[in-house]
Design a protein around this motif. Structure first.
Motif, mmCIF file in Angstrom:
data_model
loop_
_atom_site.group_PDB
_atom_site.id
_atom_site.type_symbol
_atom_site.label_atom_id
_atom_site.label_comp_id
_atom_site.label_asym_id
_atom_site.label_seq_id
_atom_site.Cartn_x
_atom_site.Cartn_y
_atom_site.Cartn_z
ATOM 1 N N ASN A 302 0.858 -1.128 -0.060
ATOM 2 C CA ASN A 302 0.094 0.300 -0.038
ATOM 3 C C ASN A 302 0.561 1.408 0.002
ATOM 4 O O ASN A 302 0.773 1.917 0.317
ATOM 5 C CB ASN A 302 -0.589 0.235 1.401
ATOM 6 N N THR A 303 1.767 1.270 -0.761
ATOM 7 C CA THR A 303 2.697 2.767 -1.245
ATOM 8 C C THR A 303 2.248 3.765 -1.024
ATOM 9 O O THR A 303 3.200 4.144 -1.426
ATOM 10 C CB THR A 303 4.487 2.013 -1.452
ATOM 11 N N PRO A 352 5.582 0.140 8.422
ATOM 12 C CA PRO A 352 4.593 0.715 7.768
ATOM 13 C C PRO A 352 4.362 -0.688 5.808
ATOM 14 O O PRO A 352 3.336 -0.769 6.387
ATOM 15 C CB PRO A 352 4.996 1.463 7.017
ATOM 16 N N THR A 356 0.862 -1.754 6.911
ATOM 17 C CA THR A 356 0.135 -0.773 5.764
ATOM 18 C C THR A 356 -1.592 -0.951 5.410
ATOM 19 O O THR A 356 -2.407 -1.278 5.760
ATOM 20 C CB THR A 356 0.399 0.118 5.460
ATOM 21 N N ILE A 359 -3.816 -3.317 7.860
ATOM 22 C CA ILE A 359 -4.610 -2.539 8.568
ATOM 23 C C ILE A 359 -6.238 -1.973 7.716
ATOM 24 O O ILE A 359 -7.177 -1.948 7.375
ATOM 25 C CB ILE A 359 -3.954 -0.631 8.321
ATOM 26 N N SER A 360 -5.652 -1.712 5.925
ATOM 27 C CA SER A 360 -6.624 -1.613 4.572
ATOM 28 C C SER A 360 -7.380 -2.964 4.683
ATOM 29 O O SER A 360 -8.156 -2.747 4.707
ATOM 30 C CB SER A 360 -5.899 -1.351 4.026
ATOM 31 N N ILE A 409 -5.096 6.990 5.260
ATOM 32 C CA ILE A 409 -4.104 6.021 6.223
ATOM 33 C C ILE A 409 -2.804 5.221 6.405
ATOM 34 O O ILE A 409 -1.905 5.410 7.004
ATOM 35 C CB ILE A 409 -5.595 5.336 6.326
ATOM 36 N N SER A 410 -2.893 5.458 4.739
ATOM 37 C CA SER A 410 -1.437 4.778 4.396
ATOM 38 C C SER A 410 -0.535 5.895 4.418
ATOM 39 O O SER A 410 0.774 5.970 5.362
ATOM 40 C CB SER A 410 -1.350 4.379 3.279
ATOM 41 N N THR A 413 0.141 6.225 8.577
ATOM 42 C CA THR A 413 1.139 5.045 9.153
ATOM 43 C C THR A 413 2.236 5.605 8.275
ATOM 44 O O THR A 413 3.232 5.118 9.012
ATOM 45 C CB THR A 413 0.414 3.898 8.132
ATOM 46 N N TYR A 414 2.592 5.613 6.786
ATOM 47 C CA TYR A 414 4.046 5.620 6.475
ATOM 48 C C TYR A 414 5.107 6.760 7.268
ATOM 49 O O TYR A 414 5.888 6.808 7.586
ATOM 50 C CB TYR A 414 4.278 5.804 5.030
#
Length: 447
Positions: A302-303, A352, A356, A359-360, A409-410, A413-414
């Motif tokens: 999820n970058t 992350p 990530t 979480i997603s 959210i990503s 998180t990152y």
């Protein structure tokens, strides 16, 4: 203030680890070598996007379509008819990532050892072809020449240089008279490390084939491929995608490993949801294809949030890479970031990268379960912008809004890990800049 202290603590814990790994000769060769392939990866990825326009013709009535939709339909028709031609640049760039990496990693490591870098790169490339793409009646298989062969490329790139270095240290060379030209002497003394490399590395491949019926890359893939039927529940699915992302951290295309399981499961369950919708019921099978799309939103790990952070970075390297990666990232292609950041062998961004997607996917599961978004019941096109995929999978605008929330959210998180890594990159760039300033022709008296 609290955030600043958290970043300081994170920096104290992670930066020494990252610095130590970054200075390790072999890991640095892997990182630098893969960076050399980055321009080819970025350009090749753009052609993959062109070959996959964001529309599903089965869901559109051309007779009632507007001008834009008709354009997309024409684009889709052209792309389908000329798919092989359009994707040729991708096949010859990203599709040859393993080949290029085998050369680049060996070249970088040999340069660090002050060895003959070009010859080391060629030896590594030749061995890679022998092991990963043996010719069969004039045909060369492409299966392991790309990202699927990257792990083997890393092994061969490093091992071949170390074998050649061992030959040099042992001084196993022909002592020829001074009358022999240096080019001829260099050629003859290259034969010994080449033969030894073939004997050891290709010989290992032959032994594996003789005992297992599979080549070295096939054996590695068979070991890495997890068991089937573990992913038809949330915990099994999270385990599956985490396994795939862990592989990416070691330079192995984890998505391709888990793809047969995740995609087949998603396709089957999306079909069940389609049957429910056709019968006038609400789709309710949660582990559908939409879950896999979310797992790789912006690419593995999820970058996309990381890419957006990089695009505004104070580090010149991260900023340029982030801006180059936005369009591919929107379409789920993130090899430029994984290999160019890099995320591979990067303990700071690895955290992350793993967390990530967990979480997603978890949020998507529960959002479907409570009816906040619609379960996917349509098979949407691959390599389509993530927001288009979200709509085409469910025909529900709430799903589109939801994926934008996941991108936010990503980013969150990152962010702390990115700031630590950005700080390290800025220091490194400043040191390199100071070194360049110190080494100037103005310091020499040329008069």
């Amino acid at each position: 203030m609290g955030q600043s202290k958290f970043l300081e603590k994170l920096d104290k814990v992670l930066s020494p680890i990252g610095d130590k790994l970054g200075r390790q000769r072999h890991l640095n060769a892997i990182s630098t070598g893969m960076m050399m392939t980055l321009p080819l990866i970025v350009v090749g990825s753009l052609f993959l996007i062109i070959a996959n326009p964001p529309i599903n013709p089965e869901l559109v009535d051309p007779n009632n379509a507007n001008v834009f939709v008709k354009f997309l339909l024409s684009w889709k028709e052209f792309a389908v008819a000329n798919y092989a031609t359009i994707t040729a640049p991708f096949d010859m760039t990203m599709g040859l990532l393993g080949v290029m990496s085998a050369f680049a990693i060996a070249y970088t490591l040999a340069s660090d050892y002050k060895m003959n870098a070009s010859m080391s790169g060629l030896i590594s490339t030749a061995l890679f072809f022998m092991i990963c793409a043996p010719s069969n009646e004039g045909n060369i298989p492409m299966s392991f020449l790309g990202a699927d062969g990257l792990f083997v490329a890393i092994i061969i790139g490093i091992a071949s240089v170390e074998i050649t270095r061992f030959v040099d240290k042992m001084e196993w060379k022909f002592n020829l008279p001074d009358s022999v030209p240096s080019a001829v002497s260099s050629f003859i003394n290259t034969l010994v490390p080449l033969i030894l490399n073939i004997g050891i590395l290709y010989g290992l491949n032959v032994i594996i084939i003789a005992n297992t019926g599979m080549s070295l890359p096939q054996s590695i893939m068979s070991i890495l491929t997890p068991a089937l039927n573990i992913a038809d529940n949330l915990w099994g699915y999270l385990l599956l995608i985490t396994f795939g992302n862990l592989l990416w951290l070691f330079g192995v295309n984890g998505t391709s490993i888990i793809f047969p399981i995740a995609f087949t499961l998603g396709l089957s369950n999306t079909g069940l949801n389609s049957d429910l919708v056709a019968a006038g019921q609400d789709p309710n099978v949660l582990m559908n294809l939409q879950m896999f799309r979310i797992a790789i939103l912006g690419g593995a790990g999820n970058t996309l949030g990381l890419v957006l952070l990089m695009a505004r970075s104070k580090s010149a390297h991260l900023k340029s890479l982030g801006r180059l990666s936005i369009v591919p990232g929107i379409c789920g292609i993130n090899e430029p970031v994984i290999f160019g950041g890099p995320i591979v062998f990067n303990p700071i961004l690895a955290i992350p990268f793993i967390v990530t997607p967990i979480i997603s996917v978890s949020l998507t599961y529960f959002a479907q379960k409570i009816g906040f978004i619609t379960c996917g019941y349509i098979v949407d096109p691959s390599f389509t912008p993530f927001f288009a995929q979200a709509y085409l999978s469910s025909m529900d605008i709430r799903n589109v809004l939801f994926v934008f929330i996941l991108v936010l959210i990503s980013i969150v998180t990152y962010y702390p890990f990115f700031k630590v890594y950005e700080g390290n990159m800025i220091k490194k760039e400043q040191e390199e800049s100071d070194l360049d300033d110190d080494f100037s022709f103005d310091d020499f008296d040329l008069a």
